[in-house]
Design an enzyme around this catalytic site. Structure first.
Site, PDB file in Angstrom:
ATOM      1  N   SER A 203      -0.001   3.322  -9.117  1.00  0.00           N
ATOM      2  CA  SER A 203      -0.547   4.640  -8.801  1.00  0.00           C
ATOM      3  C   SER A 203       0.278   5.656  -9.560  1.00  0.00           C
ATOM      4  CB  SER A 203      -0.424   4.895  -7.292  1.00  0.00           C
ATOM      5  OG  SER A 203      -0.633   6.250  -6.972  1.00  0.00           O
TER       6      SER A 203
ATOM      7  N   TYR B 278       4.351   5.332   1.079  1.00  0.00           N
ATOM      8  CA  TYR B 278       3.429   4.822   0.059  1.00  0.00           C
ATOM      9  C   TYR B 278       4.034   4.973  -1.332  1.00  0.00           C
ATOM     10  CZ  TYR B 278      -0.721   4.792  -2.981  1.00  0.00           C
ATOM     11  OH  TYR B 278      -1.624   4.545  -3.986  1.00  0.00           O
TER      12      TYR B 278
END
Length: 248
Positions: free
Chosen positions: A134, A147
């Site tokens: 990501s 995260y």
């Protein structure tokens, strides 16, 4: 595509979102694809739609589950770790359980899947691993500390393992999408609406503003980047951002 056609491939998180788009792209390129994930219904639908040749119900966060799935499906030459999840909370409200969930699915699950698939790749002298990270692995975002930390860890795994196997015919790379049109982003939109009272259009615009192109990335665009990494043997240990220019 040269190097991919005829290869056995497995895609975790392959029933939806980026994983499904990757599975479909690999199938079109001539690979024999198995999609793996926790829920049978979307996996079966992927096969019925012609996006994969088979499926395995396996939760990468459960010890031994993915290794058992490989024993049934056959050891792949290509592994794409697309399984992931995102939860948000201010750091001081992110408890140990949240951190455990984020690390297990976004980092430890990918490590376990790779550990199960890698020996056969090394024995064959050819293999490709692509981790779906990501932009959160390249920069920070507020309220998703766990995260982002897990995705930073996934990028560290990518770069370190790439060096270990560099002379063995195996490459390990990562794609780093920005906010992408997936169920995870749909859940983020729902949280923004619930917490702020914004409309759906306003919530989506809040996420899209991170992309200099002013839009959400499409799963098929991420899949195209995955195919690029799979097809280039000299590209190893890299993090390829798919974000419209968000990360310099």
């Amino acid at each position: 595509m040269d190097g991919i056609s005829g290869r056995q491939a497995i895609v975790t998180g392959g029933g939806t979102g980026i994983g499904l788009a990757v599975a479909a792209a690999l199938t079109r390129a001539g690979a024999r694809v198995t999609v793996a994930g926790r829920r049978e219904a979307p996996l079966r639908a992927a096969v019925e739609a012609g996006h994969a040749a088979g499926f395995e119900v396996a939760d990468v966060t459960e010890p031994g589950a993915f290794a058992a799935a490989l024993a049934r499906a056959g050891h792949p030459a290509i592994l794409v770790n697309a399984a992931g999840a995102a939860e948000s909370a201010p750091f001081l409200r992110s408890d140990d359980a949240l951190w455990d969930r984020m690390l297990r699915v976004n980092l430890l699950g990918a490590a376990a899947a790779t550990r199960a698939a890698l020996p056969a790749m090394l024995e064959a002298g050819w293999g490709r691993v692509v981790n779906v990270a990501s932009t959160a692995s390249l920069r920070g975002y507020p309220y998703v500390t766990a995260y982002a930390a897990a995705k930073h860890g996934l990028l560290g795994l990518t770069r370190s393992l790439a060096l270990e196997v560099a002379t063995r015919g195996v490459t390990v790379n990562a794609v780093c999408p920005g906010f992408t049109e997936t169920d995870i982003v749909a859940e983020s939109v729902s949280r923004i609406i619930a917490k702020t009272g914004r409309t759906e259009a306003e919530a989506r615009a809040e996420l899209a503003r991170h992309n200099p192109q002013g839009r959400l990335v499409q799963p098929e665009e991420v899949a195209s980047a995955v195919l690029f990494l799979l097809g280039n043997a000299a590209v190893n240990g890299r993090a390829l951002a798919v974000d419209g220019g968000e990360v310099p």
